[in-house]
Design a protein around this motif. Structure first.
Motif, PDB file in Angstrom:
ATOM      1  N   GLY A  71       3.932   1.800 -11.777  1.00  0.00           N
ATOM      2  CA  GLY A  71       5.292   1.665 -11.098  1.00  0.00           C
ATOM      3  C   GLY A  71       5.375   0.798 -10.039  1.00  0.00           C
ATOM      4  O   GLY A  71       6.092   0.668  -9.094  1.00  0.00           O
ATOM      5  N   LEU A  72       4.320  -0.245  -9.874  1.00  0.00           N
ATOM      6  CA  LEU A  72       4.236  -1.214  -8.771  1.00  0.00           C
ATOM      7  C   LEU A  72       5.047  -2.558  -9.165  1.00  0.00           C
ATOM      8  O   LEU A  72       5.228  -3.242  -8.406  1.00  0.00           O
ATOM      9  N   PHE A  73       5.142  -2.829 -10.336  1.00  0.00           N
ATOM     10  CA  PHE A  73       5.939  -4.007 -10.853  1.00  0.00           C
ATOM     11  C   PHE A  73       7.020  -3.394 -11.845  1.00  0.00           C
ATOM     12  O   PHE A  73       6.758  -2.430 -12.474  1.00  0.00           O
ATOM     13  N   PRO A  74       8.096  -3.962 -12.118  1.00  0.00           N
ATOM     14  CA  PRO A  74       9.262  -3.535 -13.057  1.00  0.00           C
ATOM     15  C   PRO A  74       8.634  -3.491 -14.378  1.00  0.00           C
ATOM     16  O   PRO A  74       8.044  -4.489 -14.923  1.00  0.00           O
TER      17      PRO A  74
ATOM     18  N   PRO B  90       6.740   5.371  -8.600  1.00  0.00           N
ATOM     19  CA  PRO B  90       5.246   5.706  -8.410  1.00  0.00           C
ATOM     20  C   PRO B  90       4.950   7.044  -7.911  1.00  0.00           C
ATOM     21  O   PRO B  90       3.875   7.685  -8.424  1.00  0.00           O
ATOM     22  N   VAL B  91       5.857   7.824  -7.336  1.00  0.00           N
ATOM     23  CA  VAL B  91       5.859   8.913  -6.740  1.00  0.00           C
ATOM     24  C   VAL B  91       5.612   9.997  -8.043  1.00  0.00           C
ATOM     25  O   VAL B  91       4.545  11.000  -8.077  1.00  0.00           O
TER      26      VAL B  91
ATOM     27  N   LEU C   9       2.078   9.233  -9.897  1.00  0.00           N
ATOM     28  CA  LEU C   9       1.030   9.880  -8.747  1.00  0.00           C
ATOM     29  C   LEU C   9       0.927  11.351  -8.813  1.00  0.00           C
ATOM     30  O   LEU C   9      -0.223  12.068  -9.030  1.00  0.00           O
TER      31      LEU C   9
ATOM     32  N   VAL D 179      -3.100  -4.321  -1.804  1.00  0.00           N
ATOM     33  CA  VAL D 179      -2.562  -2.934  -2.249  1.00  0.00           C
ATOM     34  C   VAL D 179      -3.406  -1.927  -1.749  1.00  0.00           C
ATOM     35  O   VAL D 179      -2.748  -0.635  -1.357  1.00  0.00           O
ATOM     36  N   GLY D 180      -4.757  -2.143  -1.899  1.00  0.00           N
ATOM     37  CA  GLY D 180      -5.502  -0.747  -1.811  1.00  0.00           C
ATOM     38  C   GLY D 180      -5.788  -0.507  -0.302  1.00  0.00           C
ATOM     39  O   GLY D 180      -5.954   0.885  -0.375  1.00  0.00           O
TER      40      GLY D 180
ATOM     41  N   LYS E  38       3.853   1.537  -1.048  1.00  0.00           N
ATOM     42  CA  LYS E  38       4.587   1.887  -2.200  1.00  0.00           C
ATOM     43  C   LYS E  38       3.724   2.346  -3.222  1.00  0.00           C
ATOM     44  O   LYS E  38       4.013   3.299  -3.947  1.00  0.00           O
TER      45      LYS E  38
ATOM     46  N   GLY F 229       3.552   5.946  -3.185  1.00  0.00           N
ATOM     47  CA  GLY F 229       4.622   6.800  -3.373  1.00  0.00           C
ATOM     48  C   GLY F 229       5.604   6.745  -2.333  1.00  0.00           C
ATOM     49  O   GLY F 229       6.505   7.578  -2.191  1.00  0.00           O
TER      50      GLY F 229
ATOM     51  N   TYR G 272       1.032  -1.201   0.063  1.00  0.00           N
ATOM     52  CA  TYR G 272      -0.069  -0.204   0.033  1.00  0.00           C
ATOM     53  C   TYR G 272       0.909   1.371  -0.157  1.00  0.00           C
ATOM     54  O   TYR G 272       0.597   2.044  -0.611  1.00  0.00           O
TER      55      TYR G 272
ATOM     56  N   ASP H 241       6.768  -7.015 -15.715  1.00  0.00           N
ATOM     57  CA  ASP H 241       7.133  -8.029 -14.896  1.00  0.00           C
ATOM     58  C   ASP H 241       6.431  -8.345 -13.835  1.00  0.00           C
ATOM     59  O   ASP H 241       6.705  -8.270 -12.617  1.00  0.00           O
TER      60      ASP H 241
END
Lengths: 347, 534, 379
Positions: free
Chosen positions: B325-328, B345-346, B349, B363-364, A229, A232, A227, B287
């Protein structure tokens, strides 16, 4: 009614309830075996205060997901370096105490940084690696205490002339600088106001840190790294930061301990230091992945309460000192219990 | 075929999970030495049917099933997979259930090793019998021979090519003398083409020797080539049984997905076609385990709702996860004309792109934290909002009051059912958790929103609220939405265009009004058969 | 159970060096330290033989849990405590010589089985962190042990011999003399070859144990343990009772450690009732790791190489420290540092390697898919 009791028990966990009841019964028995409740409570408070900062030091790492800091000895070592160096410099009183802290912090920060880097590489196995990092660092420093060129005659062995003593008194330097600040003494009752205030200050700082953006990110990194990650947050950096903070607080914590205890204990003495602190935190209701200021205060109080009360009551009751055995059983039993509790299902 | 000749009959099977009907009156018969192809979309009921056959605990724990199963005319109802195996049904899984450090022989005979007696058995029991390596080797060779493939019995699984691992799995079932029926679940999904061919040949050989096979696959050409008969499942019902020699891919595909759309398809002017391209994905590789993306090209127009569909495991979920950006990921992605850095990710976003993950709980959400923190966390971290200064900016704390206020707003507008905004996320139902995830994305006020599987595992009521909310966000705020879903029907009810992903690539983009059969063909990788313009 | 990432280097010599880095490092260290210490070869040889006889059994007791994927069993201290309880009763009942040793083992075994069962059950609840749990469990049971010995024996548990008890009438004394069984196993069949005495009796017991362990790996149970150790899920799918298999491995380990501690103490000749078992786990594990074992793989050669190197370091470090830095104490700390440090490094490397391996595995799978697709489009 019964249901709500059941829920309460489940929430608190059996071990904590047993220990709390045990402590209560100790206090209840105390007057019958000629132990003054006042002294007992006073002793408990003094020991609570001197240990509280060490217990507190565990919180950042738990919150960031690094688990229980069994490698707390690294922070302790930094604190010890600060302590002996300030004595070597001959600074006394509160200034001496501050000097010790000032010297300890950079050491703790550097050690903590590398320790954090290591822990990031061993995710999932942090605790067992941390334990042996802690152990080996204590053994390594034991060699260093022999070799480092400290000269103050109050600290080195009388004969031979080199190497620090196993126990160094802080009397004449900064013994009780916190304990005696604004302290209250009524008969047998002694309140180490300064130490408690100092703990409150650090606790407030930590608490306040977890209300900031950075602190919130750290909590999220520990609570659910994926979460974090996705939002960000650089999880690895949060973890390192938490390790640095934990190590610094541990360094300060051992100094608080020493000013109250009166002695600096070197060599293998810090070896098992992490376990009682960890046990206290768990006793306060923290888990491997979640800890709060409340857990620190309740835990440190309960744990020190047991340690204070058992020897005096048991001594008078069965004329024998069981405190050491009780300490071993309670602290390690608590940790085993926490480790075997089912982890939250998380996928 | 005469009734007597069937090896397996599953008759009138029905099953519901807490009122949700997943199988309705399904009947399947498998003859001796016959290969049956079982096809259907994800969620059509294939796996539930197999779980019932194997007596998985998940079936028993949810109240069992209706209908009867006959194996060689004896009624059976297996309490556990072990009983099913005992009775002669073998299962070869999609993901390999093998021990990497063991040889082929050791894996084939796992927990069925040949052993010799020794005296210590008398004291400590059967488990102290010693292994008879020679006999084990013989048995392994024999099982491999049945398959008619090249497989070194002494090779470690960890050193094997993927195809050989698959053969090892099948050989394990072959070592059991009792095996009469083999269920192959997507056996070729991870194989190369030549490996898949060998695999199919082996299956044919086994069938010729009298073994019955249920073959589950999404590769239509394969199943048409190998199966004697096809059974098409849709929405938990058998829509048709087909002789594979007398059908076409198009027929199968349309049976698989074909259904009328209940909701009105969102009718849109075509201006989004001409509007500017807001997101331009070029040769994206992601990936993501199980959802690999292998070179996707995709252009997204401003203000549209783009659907991404396809079967599970084909990579549709990888696209959003890769861009976020959560997986390569590798490739080139332009957003509003600028290059969008990948694996970061930054930066994604902060450019105003938000993501509602398919993995709600993983993840959520921060399950142990309250709803309000869940909603605003990303906004705090990325946009620095909900921060209040104290002591003249020296101390910056979360603005709890404002956080609660905003959270309450979303609780009201998305109808999140909760005690208060301070309730922990883990205590909410799936549908309400999903709404929290949406609120978390909306609070960022995104220009572009990725939503993955927004209605998976939530009840009907919540489903329509979620879809309506997305539509409203799109209309009222002009948010461009890229919605990934396994439910074609849902995509067709809300999207302006629908891209279908197969084997990690976009196989085609269709308007929601296109012929259902065309969607089916694209999902099954039969690009050539598609009639509507792609 | 191959250490895959390490065996991938091309040059076989490099490969050998990398996968045996720890023992090689210690050999180099000893090449400098042994001459510095000034001990005679005879002395060192004698010491090593003694220590091999003394410690091998304990170190071997670690092997089976490693095979079952439970890592290094810090919980062998549980077995050691069981062995000590056996010895205390043996002393109390006045049985001497070999029968005494056998009696101690007979008393210790059921206690070890019970403790092993407890440890196994607890470790099954802590999957994925067996090592830290087994370590703390060791501390915890140590508390119970001390409680029993210090307060229970002579009060609740009858101890007839006053010589064993503290003057207050209950609780066992801090140090107990094992004169009645001292070195009985060592002297059972001892041969002297040019000044070096070799306790063939003990060595044949150890040899028998090695054969047992080797044989055990070829049994059905051994095979099951290997399977469970590599992948619990797959093993469970194949119908192996994972939890039971893991518990059995811990029970076997605990019982062997119980015997091991009895053999150890008969050689030493005294029991420090409250301390003798403290470092059993740490030292045995450090020795095994120095012998080149890892958390996931440990063999019989690792045991003997490890004990030799570890104890040689132990013997020479204080003297070398004194010669080098003028302080024997440094050597003392150095060897403690070595024990803990080697465990820390081994554990960290193992965890690190596991992470790296996962990463390379993923990357390789991806490359393979990419290649397959490019082949497909090209052809």
């Amino acid at each position: 009614m019964f249901e709500s009791i059941g829920k309460l028990i489940e929430k608190a966990g059996w071990p904590r309830i047993i220990i709390a009841l045990f402590l209560l019964s100790l206090f209840a028995i105390a007057p019958f075996v000629n132990i003054s409740i006042g002294t007992s409570i006073s002793d408990t408070i003094v020991r609570f205060a001197m240990n509280s900062v060490l217990v507190l030091s565990l919180v950042p790492m738990v919150q960031s997901g690094c688990g229980l800091n069994f490698g707390m000895q690294l922070g302790v070592i930094a604190g010890l370096i600060g302590a002996v160096t300030s004595i070597e410099l001959g600074v006394t009183g509160f200034a001496g105490f501050l000097t010790a802290i000032g010297i300890a912090i950079p050491f703790a920060a550097i050690l903590g940084f590398f320790y954090g880097l290591l822990l990031n590489r061993v995710k999932g196995d942090e605790m067992v690696v941390a334990t042996y990092v802690g152990f080996s660092s204590v053994a390594f420093m034991s060699m260093m205490w022999l070799l480092l060129p400290y000269k103050s005659p109050n600290m080195i062995w009388g004969y031979g002339g080199s190497g620090l003593r196993t126990t160094i008194s802080v009397e004449g330097y900064w013994l009780g600088v916190l304990n005696n600040f604004l302290s209250v003494r009524i008969g047998n009752f002694f309140l180490p106001t300064g130490t408690i205030l100092f703990f409150a200050l650090i606790a407030l700082l930590v608490w306040s840190f977890f209300k900031t953006k950075l602190g919130t990110a750290m909590t999220a990194a520990g609570s659910n790294p994926v979460y974090a990650k996705a939002a960000g947050v650089n999880v690895d950096r949060m973890r390192i930061l938490s390790v640095v903070i934990s190590t610094i607080i541990a360094a300060v914590g051992i100094l608080v301990y020493e000013q109250s205890f009166g002695f600096i204990q070197l060599y293998m003495a810090p070896l098992l230091m992490a376990f009682p602190a960890v046990a206290a935190l768990l006793l306060g209701g923290a888990s491997v992945s979640k800890a709060s200021m409340g857990n620190v205060i309740i835990g440190a109080f309960l744990f020190q309460g047991i340690l204070t009360m058992t020897p005096s009551v048991m001594n008078n009751l069965i004329k024998s000192d069981m405190s050491e055995v009780i300490r071993i059983i309670v602290s390690n039993g608590m940790i085993v219990y926490a480790l075997t509790r089912k982890m939250k299902v998380r996928k | 075929m005469d009734e007597k000749q069937y090896l397996l009959r599953m008759e009138n099977i029905s099953k519901d999970f807490f009122g949700n009907q997943v199988l309705k009156d399904v009947t399947i018969r498998v003859g001796k030495g016959e290969i049956i192809g079982l096809v259907g979309e994800n969620g059509a009921g294939k796996s539930t049917l197999m779980n019932i056959l194997f007596g998985l605990s998940v079936i028993h724990e949810t109240g069992g099933f209706q209908g009867r199963i006959f194996l060689e005319d004896n009624e059976v109802n297996f309490a556990s997979p072990f009983e099913a195996i005992e009775a002669g049904i073998g299962m070869v899984h999609q993901e390999f259930i093998l021990i990497p450090g063991f040889t082929a022989t050791e894996n084939i005979l796992l927990n069925r090793e040949s052993t010799n007696y020794n005296i210590l058995v008398e004291v400590f029991g059967e488990r102290l019998r010693t292994l008879d390596r020679e006999e084990m080797h013989k048995r392994a060779v024999k099982a491999i021979e049945k398959l008619g493939v090249q497989l070194d019995p002494d090779m470690l699984v960890s050193e094997m090519p993927v195809g050989h691992r698959q053969f090892t799995e099948i050989a394990r079932e072959m070592d059991r003398q009792s095996t009469k029926l083999l269920v192959l679940d997507e056996p070729t999904a991870v194989l190369t083409e030549s490996e898949a061919n060998t695999m199919l040949k082996a299956a044919r050989k086994l069938a010729d020797s009298g073994l019955s096979i249920i073959f589950i696959t999404h590769r239509l050409s394969e199943v048409l080539e190998i199966a004697d008969r096809l059974v098409v499942l849709r929405d938990g019902q058998v829509v048709r049984e087909l002789e594979s020699s007398k059908t076409t891919p198009r027929e199968v595909a349309s049976l698989m997905v074909g259904r009328e759309i209940k909701d009105a398809i969102s009718v849109r002017s075509n201006d989004s076609e001409e509007s500017e391209i807001v997101l331009d994905i070029k040769d994206l590789w992601v990936d993501m385990p199980g959802e690999q993306v292998n070179g996707v090209n995709l252009q997204v127009h401003k203000g549209e709702i783009l659907g991404i569909g396809g079967l599970a495991g084909q990579g549709k979920l990888g696209i959003a996860n890769g861009v976020m950006g959560l997986f390569p990921a590798e490739g080139e992605v332009h957003y509003k004309g600028e290059i969008l850095p990948l694996n970061n990710p930054v930066s994604v976003l902060s450019k105003g792109i938000a993501f509602v993950s398919e993995d709600r709980r993983g993840v959520g959400l921060l399950l142990d934290e309250p709803i309000d923190l869940n909603i605003v966390f990303t906004a705090i971290q990325i946009q620095g909002r909900f921060i209040k200064n104290f002591l003249g900016g020296l101390v910056k704390w979360r603005d709890e009051k404002e956080i609660s206020r905003v959270a309450r707003e979303y609780v009201d507008s998305l109808q999140i059912k909760c005690v208060s905004e301070k309730q922990e996320a883990k205590e909410l139902s799936g549908g309400n958790q999903q709404k929290v995830c949406l609120a978390k994305a909306f609070v960022l006020e995104p220009d572009l929103l990725f939503v993955s599987e927004p209605t998976r595992g939530i009840d009907v009521g919540a489903k329509s609220v979620v879809l309506e909310t997305l539509r409203r966000q799109n209309r009222e705020h002009g948010t461009t939405i890229i919605m990934t879903s396994s439910e074609l029907e849902e995509l067709r009810s809300i999207c302006d265009r629908i891209a279908i992903v197969n084997e990690g690539k976009i196989f085609g983009i269709l308007p929601p009004t296109a012929d259902p059969a065309d969607f089916g063909l694209l999902m099954l990788g039969e690009q050539e058969e598609v009639k509507s313009g792609v | 159970m191959k250490d895959q990432s390490l065996t991938r280097a091309k040059n076989p010599l490099v490969r050998f060096a990398i996968s045996n880095a720890v023992p090689i490092l210690f050999i180099i260290l000893l090449i400098f330290a042994v001459p510095l210490s000034g001990f005679s070869t005879d002395y060192l040889l004698n010491e090593i033989i003694t220590r091999l006889g003394r410690n091998s059994f304990l170190v071997i007791s670690l092997l089976i849990p490693v095979m079952a994927g439970m890592g290094l069993n810090f919980g062998i201290v549980l077995g050691a405590m069981a062995g000590q309880i056996g010895l205390i009763f043996m002393l109390d009942w006045g049985v001497v010589g070999i029968p005494g040793i056998v009696l101690a083992m007979l008393v210790g075994t059921p206690i070890a089985i019970l403790l092993g069962l407890l440890a196994g059950t607890i470790l099954n609840r802590a999957k994925g962190r067996e090592m830290v749990t087994s370590m703390i469990l060791g501390f915890f049971i140590n508390g119970i042990y001390q409680f029993t010995i210090l307060y229970g024996m002579g009060s609740v548990i009858p101890i007839s011999s006053n010589k064993l008890l503290l003057p207050r009438g209950y609780g066992v004394r801090n140090a107990l003399d094992l004169l009645s069984v001292r070195k009985v196993l060592d002297n059972m069949w001892s041969v002297e070859i040019s000044g070096v005495s070799i306790p063939l009796g003990v060595f044949s017991i150890i040899a028998a144990l090695c054969i047992f362990v080797f044989w055990f790996t070829r049994t059905k149970l051994g095979q099951d343990m290997r399977a469970v150790g590599q992948d619990m899920q797959v093993a469970a799918t194949a119908g192996i009772n994972v939890d039971r298999t893991r518990t059995l491995s811990i029970i076997i380990s605990t019982v062997l450690a119980c015997f091991g501690q009895i053999i150890f103490l008969q050689n030493i000749g005294t029991i420090n009732t409250y301390n003798s078992h403290d470092q059993v786990g740490t030292f045995a594990i450090a020795a095994l790791l120095i012998g080149g074992a890892s958390v996931a793989k440990a063999t019989i050669p690792n045991v003997f190489i490890g004990i030799t190197l570890f104890h040689l370091t132990f013997i020479v470090a204080p003297r070398a420290g004194k010669e080098l830095l003028g302080q024997a104490q440094i050597g003392e700390y150095f060897r403690v540092f070595v024990s803990y440090g080697i465990i820390a490094i081994s554990l960290a490397l193992y965890a690190w390697r596991r992470q790296v391996e996962k990463e390379t595995e993923r990357r390789r799978a991806k490359a393979a898919i990419k290649a397959a697709i490019e082949d497909g489009t090209g052809g």
